[in-house]
Design a protein around this motif. Structure first.
Motif, PDB file in Angstrom:
ATOM      1  N   ALA A   1     -14.223   4.189 -38.657  1.00 22.99           N
ATOM      2  CA  ALA A   1     -12.839   3.792 -38.439  1.00 22.99           C
ATOM      3  C   ALA A   1     -12.256   3.274 -39.746  1.00 22.99           C
ATOM      4  O   ALA A   1     -12.989   2.892 -40.668  1.00 22.99           O
ATOM      5  N   PRO A   2     -10.929   3.266 -39.892  1.00 21.37           N
ATOM      6  CA  PRO A   2     -10.310   2.770 -41.119  1.00 21.37           C
ATOM      7  C   PRO A   2     -10.797   1.369 -41.478  1.00 21.37           C
ATOM      8  O   PRO A   2     -10.936   0.507 -40.610  1.00 21.37           O
ATOM      9  N   ALA A   3     -11.054   1.170 -42.770  1.00 19.52           N
ATOM     10  CA  ALA A   3     -11.578  -0.124 -43.228  1.00 19.52           C
ATOM     11  C   ALA A   3     -10.624  -1.261 -42.883  1.00 19.52           C
ATOM     12  O   ALA A   3     -11.057  -2.389 -42.655  1.00 19.52           O
ATOM     13  N   LYS A   4      -9.320  -0.958 -42.837  1.00 25.74           N
ATOM     14  CA  LYS A   4      -8.334  -1.993 -42.534  1.00 25.74           C
ATOM     15  C   LYS A   4      -8.584  -2.611 -41.169  1.00 25.74           C
ATOM     16  O   LYS A   4      -8.495  -3.830 -40.994  1.00 25.74           O
ATOM     17  N   VAL A   5      -8.905  -1.767 -40.187  1.00 22.87           N
ATOM     18  CA  VAL A   5      -9.108  -2.255 -38.831  1.00 22.87           C
ATOM     19  C   VAL A   5     -10.337  -3.142 -38.753  1.00 22.87           C
ATOM     20  O   VAL A   5     -10.310  -4.228 -38.164  1.00 22.87           O
ATOM     21  N   THR A   6     -11.433  -2.679 -39.363  1.00 21.95           N
ATOM     22  CA  THR A   6     -12.662  -3.476 -39.372  1.00 21.95           C
ATOM     23  C   THR A   6     -12.452  -4.802 -40.077  1.00 21.95           C
ATOM     24  O   THR A   6     -12.907  -5.851 -39.607  1.00 21.95           O
ATOM     25  N   THR A   7     -11.747  -4.768 -41.211  1.00 23.54           N
ATOM     26  CA  THR A   7     -11.496  -5.998 -41.964  1.00 23.54           C
ATOM     27  C   THR A   7     -10.615  -6.960 -41.180  1.00 23.54           C
ATOM     28  O   THR A   7     -10.827  -8.176 -41.215  1.00 23.54           O
ATOM     29  N   LEU A   8      -9.611  -6.433 -40.469  1.00 25.16           N
ATOM     30  CA  LEU A   8      -8.754  -7.297 -39.660  1.00 25.16           C
ATOM     31  C   LEU A   8      -9.565  -8.042 -38.608  1.00 25.16           C
ATOM     32  O   LEU A   8      -9.398  -9.254 -38.411  1.00 25.16           O
ATOM     33  N   ILE A   9     -10.465  -7.321 -37.936  1.00 23.60           N
ATOM     34  CA  ILE A   9     -11.273  -7.949 -36.886  1.00 23.60           C
ATOM     35  C   ILE A   9     -12.255  -8.944 -37.481  1.00 23.60           C
ATOM     36  O   ILE A   9     -12.400 -10.072 -36.987  1.00 23.60           O
ATOM     37  N   GLU A  10     -12.949  -8.550 -38.562  1.00 19.92           N
ATOM     38  CA  GLU A  10     -13.917  -9.454 -39.182  1.00 19.92           C
ATOM     39  C   GLU A  10     -13.223 -10.641 -39.841  1.00 19.92           C
ATOM     40  O   GLU A  10     -13.701 -11.780 -39.750  1.00 19.92           O
ATOM     41  N   GLY A  11     -12.113 -10.380 -40.540  1.00 19.12           N
ATOM     42  CA  GLY A  11     -11.404 -11.463 -41.222  1.00 19.12           C
ATOM     43  C   GLY A  11     -10.808 -12.455 -40.254  1.00 19.12           C
ATOM     44  O   GLY A  11     -10.876 -13.676 -40.465  1.00 19.12           O
ATOM     45  N   GLU A  12     -10.208 -11.958 -39.161  1.00 20.75           N
ATOM     46  CA  GLU A  12      -9.670 -12.862 -38.148  1.00 20.75           C
ATOM     47  C   GLU A  12     -10.770 -13.763 -37.605  1.00 20.75           C
ATOM     48  O   GLU A  12     -10.592 -14.977 -37.460  1.00 20.75           O
ATOM     49  N   SER A  13     -11.917 -13.166 -37.293  1.00 22.48           N
ATOM     50  CA  SER A  13     -13.018 -13.947 -36.737  1.00 22.48           C
ATOM     51  C   SER A  13     -13.519 -14.995 -37.719  1.00 22.48           C
ATOM     52  O   SER A  13     -13.813 -16.129 -37.339  1.00 22.48           O
ATOM     53  N   LEU A  14     -13.608 -14.619 -38.999  1.00 21.99           N
ATOM     54  CA  LEU A  14     -14.119 -15.545 -40.018  1.00 21.99           C
ATOM     55  C   LEU A  14     -13.270 -16.816 -40.078  1.00 21.99           C
ATOM     56  O   LEU A  14     -13.792 -17.936 -39.950  1.00 21.99           O
ATOM     57  N   PHE A  15     -11.960 -16.666 -40.278  1.00 21.22           N
ATOM     58  CA  PHE A  15     -11.089 -17.840 -40.386  1.00 21.22           C
ATOM     59  C   PHE A  15     -10.851 -18.480 -39.023  1.00 21.22           C
ATOM     60  O   PHE A  15     -10.783 -19.702 -38.900  1.00 21.22           O
ATOM     61  N   ASN A  16     -10.712 -17.643 -38.012  1.00 21.93           N
ATOM     62  CA  ASN A  16     -10.472 -18.122 -36.658  1.00 21.93           C
ATOM     63  C   ASN A  16     -11.586 -19.054 -36.193  1.00 21.93           C
ATOM     64  O   ASN A  16     -11.336 -20.124 -35.640  1.00 21.93           O
ATOM     65  N   ASP A  17     -12.827 -18.656 -36.430  1.00 28.56           N
ATOM     66  CA  ASP A  17     -13.967 -19.444 -35.959  1.00 28.56           C
ATOM     67  C   ASP A  17     -13.987 -20.828 -36.586  1.00 28.56           C
ATOM     68  O   ASP A  17     -14.166 -21.837 -35.901  1.00 28.56           O
ATOM     69  N   ALA A  18     -13.831 -20.873 -37.906  1.00 35.08           N
ATOM     70  CA  ALA A  18     -13.889 -22.166 -38.600  1.00 35.08           C
ATOM     71  C   ALA A  18     -12.746 -23.077 -38.157  1.00 35.08           C
ATOM     72  O   ALA A  18     -12.947 -24.274 -37.910  1.00 35.08           O
TER      73      ALA A  18
END
Length: 422
Positions: A154-171
């Motif tokens: 899948a497009p890297a943008k989509v994966t990064t959005l999900i991973e990046g949201e989780s990274l900052f969201n979790d903290a």
């Protein structure tokens, strides 16, 4: 002798559960469920079996808070920050920050309101308890979804959005949860005392920015030592010291958020290793941290399985359904209403298919479980909140995550980036 015997029972029980978890990977491939979902089943069956045999595992709910916060969560947050693709993160930083900060805070408030109204028992489940539940349920976990995205390219943008949201969201969710939990405990102990919203906001900002600043300083210090050391084994030792050191000092000595400190330190070490460490050494270090994160996640989900009881489903099934419905409704509003509102620019606007994946792929996992396990038993309705969290996590793992591939196939993600656009 009771103390040592109890410790031995805990260690032996965990060893047995870890050994049993080796079956999770082949089983997950066989029945096409997320790996962590199988871990939950193994933990539940294993705990029920040993209890039926009359064996005292030594595992107590009162011990989960320290175990989760001081052992498992720092590893999970640090590993996510250390291994994320910073170039892709930079390109998608604005929507990620919007998802993880203002949209997450609004989502937590909306979830709390929906849960409070759904439960409809202001005495037994007051609003401050609902706020704790809302903060606990907004943390997303891409672990069960990202593997599908990567497999079909899948497009890297989509994966990064999900991973990046989780990274900052979790903290940030941990900081919000900690603040609201302290508020709930204070109100519960002295219901006559008024709530000062300004003081609570100031306390949140102190935890948030104080943790970020300290984590940045620790990351700078770690980057200096990384430049001096440049040895595979010692780099791993350094990273462990940075992860746990930043958390412990921030949390226990400075009174700021240890999770934000771990996040900032992890991002700094990520940047430092890209500059100072050869690619082959980074591969070695990444693999080592992947193993640590895998173990931490596995232990959290095994503990979830151990903690689940059949009485949760018979006595708290309605609370679980209310929480699941509230989380889905809030996620829908966040992705389809708030995200376009906060990201109106054409260069950062997410297309419709991307929002579909963000909505259905916004699963809950390790951090939600960890926070639920850390709830103090002195908190009013703590068991109801925990049941809600477990219900939401089970729904996302057994319903949402397995159906993500169907969604991806429907929108033809394996053809080209253009297939995401409408």
């Amino acid at each position: 002798m009771q103390g040592p015997v109890l410790i031995q029972n805990v260690v032996f029980s965990l060893v047995i559960l870890i050994a049993a978890s080796l079956l999770a990977e082949p089983l997950s491939r066989l029945i096409r469920l997320p790996f962590v979902a199988i871990l939950i089943v193994i933990g539940f069956i294993g705990s029920e079996w040993v209890v039926w045999l009359g064996y005292d595992t030594g595992i107590r709910a009162a011990n989960f808070s320290e175990l989760v916060f001081y052992v498992f969560l720092p590893v999970i947050i640090f590993e996510s920050a250390y291994r994320i693709d910073q170039q892709s993160l930079k390109q998608n930083l604005w929507p990620i920050l919007m998802l993880a900060m203002p949209i997450m805070l609004i989502s937590a408030g909306l979830a709390a309101v929906f849960i409070f109204l759904g439960v409809g028992h202001a005495t037994g489940f007051p609003i401050y308890t609902a706020l704790v539940a809302g903060a606990l349920l907004v943390a997303t976990d891409p672990m069960a979804v990202v593997s599908h995205l990567k497999r079909i390219k899948a497009p890297a943008k989509v994966t990064t959005l999900i991973e990046g949201e989780s990274l900052f969201n979790d903290a940030i969710a941990v900081v919000l949860f900690t603040t609201l939990l302290s508020l709930a405990m204070a109100v519960q102990q002295d219901s006559s005392s008024g709530i000062d919203p300004v003081a609570q906001v100031i306390n949140f900002l102190k935890l948030f920015f104080g943790g970020l600043l300290f984590g940045f300083l620790v990351g700078c210090l770690g980057a200096f030592f990384s430049y001096v050391i440049q040895t595979r084994i010692l780099e791993n030792v350094l990273l462990v010291s940075v992860a746990y050191g930043s958390f412990l000092i921030a949390e226990d000595y400075l009174g700021v958020s240890g999770m934000m400190a771990v996040l900032a330190a992890g991002l700094m070490m990520n940047r430092a290793h890209q500059r100072f460490i050869p690619a082959e050494d980074r591969t070695f270090v990444h693999y080592w941290w992947e193993v640590l994160s895998f173990f931490a996640n596995a232990m959290i989900f095994i503990l979830l399985g151990v903690t689940i009881t059949t009485s949760m489903f018979t006595e708290r099934w309605l609370a679980m359904l209310i929480a699941i419905g509230s989380v889905l409704l809030v996620r829908l509003l966040a992705i389809y209403v708030l995200l376009p509102l906060f990201c109106p620019g054409s260069t950062q606007r997410t297309d419709l298919n991307t929002r579909h994946v963000l909505f259905w792929g916004g699963t809950r996992g390790a951090v939600t479980v960890a926070l639920a396990l850390s709830l103090p038993i002195e908190l009013s309705s703590w068991w109801t909140i925990q049941a809600m969290a477990f219900g939401v996590v089970l729904f996302t793992l057994f319903v949402q995550a397995p159906t993500v591939p169907l969604l991806l196939r429907k929108i033809n993600t394996n053809k080209s980036d253009r297939s995401w656009e409408r």
